[in-house]
Design a protein around this motif. Structure first.
Motif, PDB file in Angstrom:
ATOM      1  N   CYS A 295       1.889 -15.556 -10.872  1.00  0.00           N
ATOM      2  CA  CYS A 295       0.981 -14.527 -10.359  1.00  0.00           C
ATOM      3  C   CYS A 295       1.714 -13.187 -10.247  1.00  0.00           C
ATOM      4  CB  CYS A 295       0.477 -14.906  -8.966  1.00  0.00           C
ATOM      5  SG  CYS A 295      -0.660 -16.302  -8.926  1.00  0.00           S
ATOM      6  N   PRO A 296       0.979 -12.074 -10.240  1.00  0.00           N
ATOM      7  CA  PRO A 296       1.621 -10.766 -10.028  1.00  0.00           C
ATOM      8  C   PRO A 296       2.289 -10.683  -8.657  1.00  0.00           C
ATOM      9  CG  PRO A 296      -0.595 -10.498 -10.905  1.00  0.00           C
ATOM     10  CD  PRO A 296      -0.461 -11.939 -10.541  1.00  0.00           C
ATOM     11  N   GLU A 297       3.384  -9.953  -8.605  1.00  0.00           N
ATOM     12  CA  GLU A 297       4.062  -9.668  -7.340  1.00  0.00           C
ATOM     13  C   GLU A 297       3.242  -8.611  -6.593  1.00  0.00           C
ATOM     14  OE1 GLU A 297       8.731  -8.897  -6.071  1.00  0.00           O
ATOM     15  OE2 GLU A 297       8.098  -8.824  -8.172  1.00  0.00           O
ATOM     16  N   MET A 298       2.941  -8.874  -5.336  1.00  0.00           N
ATOM     17  CA  MET A 298       2.054  -8.010  -4.556  1.00  0.00           C
ATOM     18  C   MET A 298       2.821  -7.347  -3.418  1.00  0.00           C
ATOM     19  SD  MET A 298      -0.723  -8.562  -6.251  1.00  0.00           S
ATOM     20  CE  MET A 298      -1.996  -7.775  -5.247  1.00  0.00           C
ATOM     21  N   VAL A 299       2.415  -6.109  -3.083  1.00  0.00           N
ATOM     22  CA  VAL A 299       3.023  -5.345  -1.997  1.00  0.00           C
ATOM     23  C   VAL A 299       1.924  -4.993  -0.999  1.00  0.00           C
ATOM     24  CG1 VAL A 299       4.282  -3.241  -1.379  1.00  0.00           C
ATOM     25  CG2 VAL A 299       4.751  -4.380  -3.563  1.00  0.00           C
ATOM     26  N   VAL A 300       2.226  -5.145   0.288  1.00  0.00           N
ATOM     27  CA  VAL A 300       1.254  -4.797   1.326  1.00  0.00           C
ATOM     28  C   VAL A 300       1.272  -3.288   1.549  1.00  0.00           C
ATOM     29  CG1 VAL A 300       0.557  -5.125   3.724  1.00  0.00           C
ATOM     30  CG2 VAL A 300       1.510  -7.049   2.430  1.00  0.00           C
ATOM     31  N   VAL A 301       0.111  -2.668   1.394  1.00  0.00           N
ATOM     32  CA  VAL A 301      -0.066  -1.225   1.572  1.00  0.00           C
ATOM     33  C   VAL A 301      -0.717  -1.000   2.939  1.00  0.00           C
ATOM     34  CG1 VAL A 301      -1.369   0.774   0.727  1.00  0.00           C
ATOM     35  CG2 VAL A 301      -0.175  -0.726  -0.887  1.00  0.00           C
ATOM     36  N   PRO A 302      -0.195  -0.079   3.736  1.00  0.00           N
ATOM     37  CA  PRO A 302      -0.722   0.094   5.095  1.00  0.00           C
ATOM     38  C   PRO A 302      -2.089   0.779   5.122  1.00  0.00           C
ATOM     39  CG  PRO A 302       0.893   1.797   4.626  1.00  0.00           C
ATOM     40  CD  PRO A 302       0.926   0.841   3.451  1.00  0.00           C
ATOM     41  N   ALA A 303      -2.791   0.604   6.217  1.00  0.00           N
ATOM     42  CA  ALA A 303      -4.008   1.388   6.469  1.00  0.00           C
ATOM     43  C   ALA A 303      -3.621   2.854   6.649  1.00  0.00           C
ATOM     44  CB  ALA A 303      -4.704   0.869   7.720  1.00  0.00           C
ATOM     45  N   GLY A 304      -4.577   3.756   6.485  1.00  0.00           N
ATOM     46  CA  GLY A 304      -4.287   5.174   6.685  1.00  0.00           C
ATOM     47  C   GLY A 304      -5.361   6.063   6.102  1.00  0.00           C
TER      48      GLY A 304
ATOM     49  N   PRO B 145      -4.973  -2.762   6.085  1.00  0.00           N
ATOM     50  CA  PRO B 145      -4.007  -2.948   4.995  1.00  0.00           C
ATOM     51  C   PRO B 145      -4.609  -3.796   3.867  1.00  0.00           C
ATOM     52  CG  PRO B 145      -2.997  -3.426   7.129  1.00  0.00           C
ATOM     53  CD  PRO B 145      -4.473  -3.306   7.369  1.00  0.00           C
ATOM     54  N   PHE B 146      -4.111  -3.603   2.674  1.00  0.00           N
ATOM     55  CA  PHE B 146      -4.508  -4.421   1.536  1.00  0.00           C
ATOM     56  C   PHE B 146      -3.292  -4.573   0.636  1.00  0.00           C
ATOM     57  CE2 PHE B 146      -5.134  -0.049   0.385  1.00  0.00           C
ATOM     58  CZ  PHE B 146      -5.007   0.065  -0.987  1.00  0.00           C
ATOM     59  N   ALA B 147      -3.365  -5.470  -0.305  1.00  0.00           N
ATOM     60  CA  ALA B 147      -2.221  -5.723  -1.187  1.00  0.00           C
ATOM     61  C   ALA B 147      -2.492  -5.150  -2.568  1.00  0.00           C
ATOM     62  CB  ALA B 147      -1.937  -7.213  -1.272  1.00  0.00           C
ATOM     63  N   VAL B 148      -1.444  -4.594  -3.175  1.00  0.00           N
ATOM     64  CA  VAL B 148      -1.534  -3.975  -4.499  1.00  0.00           C
ATOM     65  C   VAL B 148      -0.417  -4.546  -5.364  1.00  0.00           C
ATOM     66  CG1 VAL B 148      -1.422  -1.801  -5.787  1.00  0.00           C
ATOM     67  CG2 VAL B 148      -2.477  -1.855  -3.520  1.00  0.00           C
ATOM     68  N   GLY B 149      -0.711  -4.776  -6.640  1.00  0.00           N
ATOM     69  CA  GLY B 149       0.321  -5.231  -7.558  1.00  0.00           C
ATOM     70  C   GLY B 149       1.497  -4.277  -7.571  1.00  0.00           C
TER      71      GLY B 149
ATOM     72  N   PHE C  78      -3.839  -2.344 -16.557  1.00  0.00           N
ATOM     73  CA  PHE C  78      -4.402  -2.407 -15.205  1.00  0.00           C
ATOM     74  C   PHE C  78      -3.413  -3.075 -14.266  1.00  0.00           C
ATOM     75  CE2 PHE C  78      -5.371  -6.459 -17.092  1.00  0.00           C
ATOM     76  CZ  PHE C  78      -5.441  -7.383 -16.059  1.00  0.00           C
ATOM     77  N   ARG C  79      -3.680  -2.936 -12.978  1.00  0.00           N
ATOM     78  CA  ARG C  79      -2.989  -3.725 -11.959  1.00  0.00           C
ATOM     79  C   ARG C  79      -4.035  -4.280 -11.017  1.00  0.00           C
ATOM     80  NH1 ARG C  79       1.593  -0.788  -9.577  1.00  0.00           N
ATOM     81  NH2 ARG C  79       1.370   0.512 -11.448  1.00  0.00           N
ATOM     82  N   VAL C  80      -3.644  -5.233 -10.203  1.00  0.00           N
ATOM     83  CA  VAL C  80      -4.603  -5.913  -9.349  1.00  0.00           C
ATOM     84  C   VAL C  80      -4.397  -5.526  -7.886  1.00  0.00           C
ATOM     85  CG1 VAL C  80      -4.890  -7.858 -10.917  1.00  0.00           C
ATOM     86  CG2 VAL C  80      -3.134  -7.974  -9.124  1.00  0.00           C
ATOM     87  N   ALA C  81      -5.448  -5.756  -7.116  1.00  0.00           N
ATOM     88  CA  ALA C  81      -5.406  -5.625  -5.654  1.00  0.00           C
ATOM     89  C   ALA C  81      -5.860  -6.950  -5.060  1.00  0.00           C
ATOM     90  CB  ALA C  81      -6.310  -4.497  -5.184  1.00  0.00           C
ATOM     91  N   ARG C  82      -5.540  -7.151  -3.801  1.00  0.00           N
ATOM     92  CA  ARG C  82      -6.049  -8.327  -3.083  1.00  0.00           C
ATOM     93  C   ARG C  82      -6.402  -7.937  -1.674  1.00  0.00           C
ATOM     94  NH1 ARG C  82      -4.766 -12.674   0.183  1.00  0.00           N
ATOM     95  NH2 ARG C  82      -2.611 -13.304  -0.082  1.00  0.00           N
ATOM     96  N   THR C  83      -7.601  -8.308  -1.256  1.00  0.00           N
ATOM     97  CA  THR C  83      -8.018  -8.121   0.114  1.00  0.00           C
ATOM     98  C   THR C  83      -7.251  -9.112   0.992  1.00  0.00           C
ATOM     99  OG1 THR C  83     -10.213  -7.441  -0.657  1.00  0.00           O
ATOM    100  CG2 THR C  83     -10.015  -8.119   1.653  1.00  0.00           C
ATOM    101  N   LEU C  84      -6.740  -8.644   2.121  1.00  0.00           N
ATOM    102  CA  LEU C  84      -5.970  -9.487   3.030  1.00  0.00           C
ATOM    103  C   LEU C  84      -6.855  -9.978   4.166  1.00  0.00           C
ATOM    104  CD1 LEU C  84      -2.706  -7.338   3.251  1.00  0.00           C
ATOM    105  CD2 LEU C  84      -3.095  -9.379   1.845  1.00  0.00           C
ATOM    106  N   ALA C  85      -6.618 -11.195   4.592  1.00  0.00           N
ATOM    107  CA  ALA C  85      -7.378 -11.749   5.714  1.00  0.00           C
ATOM    108  C   ALA C  85      -7.072 -10.947   6.970  1.00  0.00           C
ATOM    109  CB  ALA C  85      -7.013 -13.210   5.922  1.00  0.00           C
ATOM    110  N   PRO C  86      -8.057 -10.777   7.873  1.00  0.00           N
ATOM    111  CA  PRO C  86      -7.815 -10.054   9.116  1.00  0.00           C
ATOM    112  C   PRO C  86      -6.692 -10.678   9.934  1.00  0.00           C
ATOM    113  CG  PRO C  86     -10.166 -10.460   8.801  1.00  0.00           C
ATOM    114  CD  PRO C  86      -9.446 -11.240   7.756  1.00  0.00           C
TER     115      PRO C  86
END
Length: 267
Positions: free
Chosen positions: A31-40, A68-72, A259-267
């Motif tokens: 799977c792609p390596e994902m990074v957590v991006v902060p809210a803002g 926050p959400f995750a981005v490739g 392209f790159r992917v995003a992933r919604t993170l659970a609350p």
């Protein structure tokens, strides 16, 4: 159980631990390596006096991303795409690498429709909600807290990205392996240059009426044309500006489109 399969089983359970901004994770071995991006919040678009400004980038407006959400970390690579095909996904499509090599180079010659096939496969494989980024999420993640012309400042500089006249080894010739340039402040690589990247957004010719919550802009748009961001190895620096955007038809395949992917993170 082999080490690879052990990792694939263990990783998803590890994912459920609380994640902090800049944390890096993978939901499976290929799977792609994902990074957590902060809210803002950030100001989307560009001022009218910015060199290269287009009416498509107006009016500037405040966007607030509440969670926050995750981005490739990187663009989806040929390795990752080929894993999808090997497992019966991605409609069996094997895009050309133009003779530049596969592996850790960004997958190219993929349409928006192809990207949707990949995120559908990835979501089914992992049980996690993978998707494309919205246009505003892309700009927010690209800027990484900046409001400058480029994520690193107001001039293109040298060797900050792969474009036409960026001062890199690959300029105007071919894609670079992912991660060939320094990451931005969120820990994301190649958000600018290398390949133009598909987003979820339908095309609108201005930002009048655009969402302010980071969601994809679908309503009222031309959804046969989807927005791309980030510029490419063939384009001049003006097209790498943080605010720059363009569009292609959703079935278009080009040697500088990925392209790159995003992933919604659970609350």
């Amino acid at each position: 159980m082999t080490p690879a399969s052990a990792q694939e089983v263990a990783q998803p359970s590890m994912q459920e631990r609380p994640l902090k901004p800049k944390d890096v994770f993978k939901d499976c071995a290929n799977c792609p390596e994902m990074v957590v991006v902060p809210a803002g919040s950030f100001k989307m678009g560009s001022p009218t006096n910015e060199p290269g400004h287009s009416a498509e980038e107006s009016p500037q407006h405040l966007v607030t991303i509440a969670r926050p959400f995750a981005v490739g970390r990187f663009e989806v690579t040929f390795d990752e795409w080929d894993a999808c095909v090997a497992e019966g996904g991605c409609n069996g499509y094997k895009p050309s690498d133009e003779g530049w090599g596969r592996g850790r180079r960004p997958v190219i010659n993929v349409s928006w429709d192809d990207a949707q096939a990949y995120v559908t496969w990835l979501s089914k494989k992992t049980g996690k909600p993978y998707r494309l980024l919205s246009g505003s999420e892309y700009e927010y993640a690209m800027r990484a807290g900046t409001q400058t012309v480029y994520p690193w400042g107001n001039t293109v500089g040298t060797n900050n990205a792969n474009c036409h006249a960026c001062g890199s080894h690959w300029d105007a010739k071919q894609t670079a392996p992912v991660g060939s340039f320094a990451p931005n402040e969120f820990g994301l690589n190649d958000m600018v240059g290398n390949v133009r990247e598909w987003t979820e957004d339908c095309y609108h010719d201005t930002y009048n009426g655009s969402p302010t919550d980071g969601s994809a802009w679908i309503e009222g748009g031309d959804c046969y044309h989807r927005v791309v961001r980030g510029g490419s190895f063939l384009l001049a620096p003006a097209f790498l500006r943080s605010a720059s955007r363009y569009w292609f038809t959703s079935d278009y395949r080009l040697r500088y489109l990925g392209f790159r992917v995003a992933r919604t993170l659970a609350p």
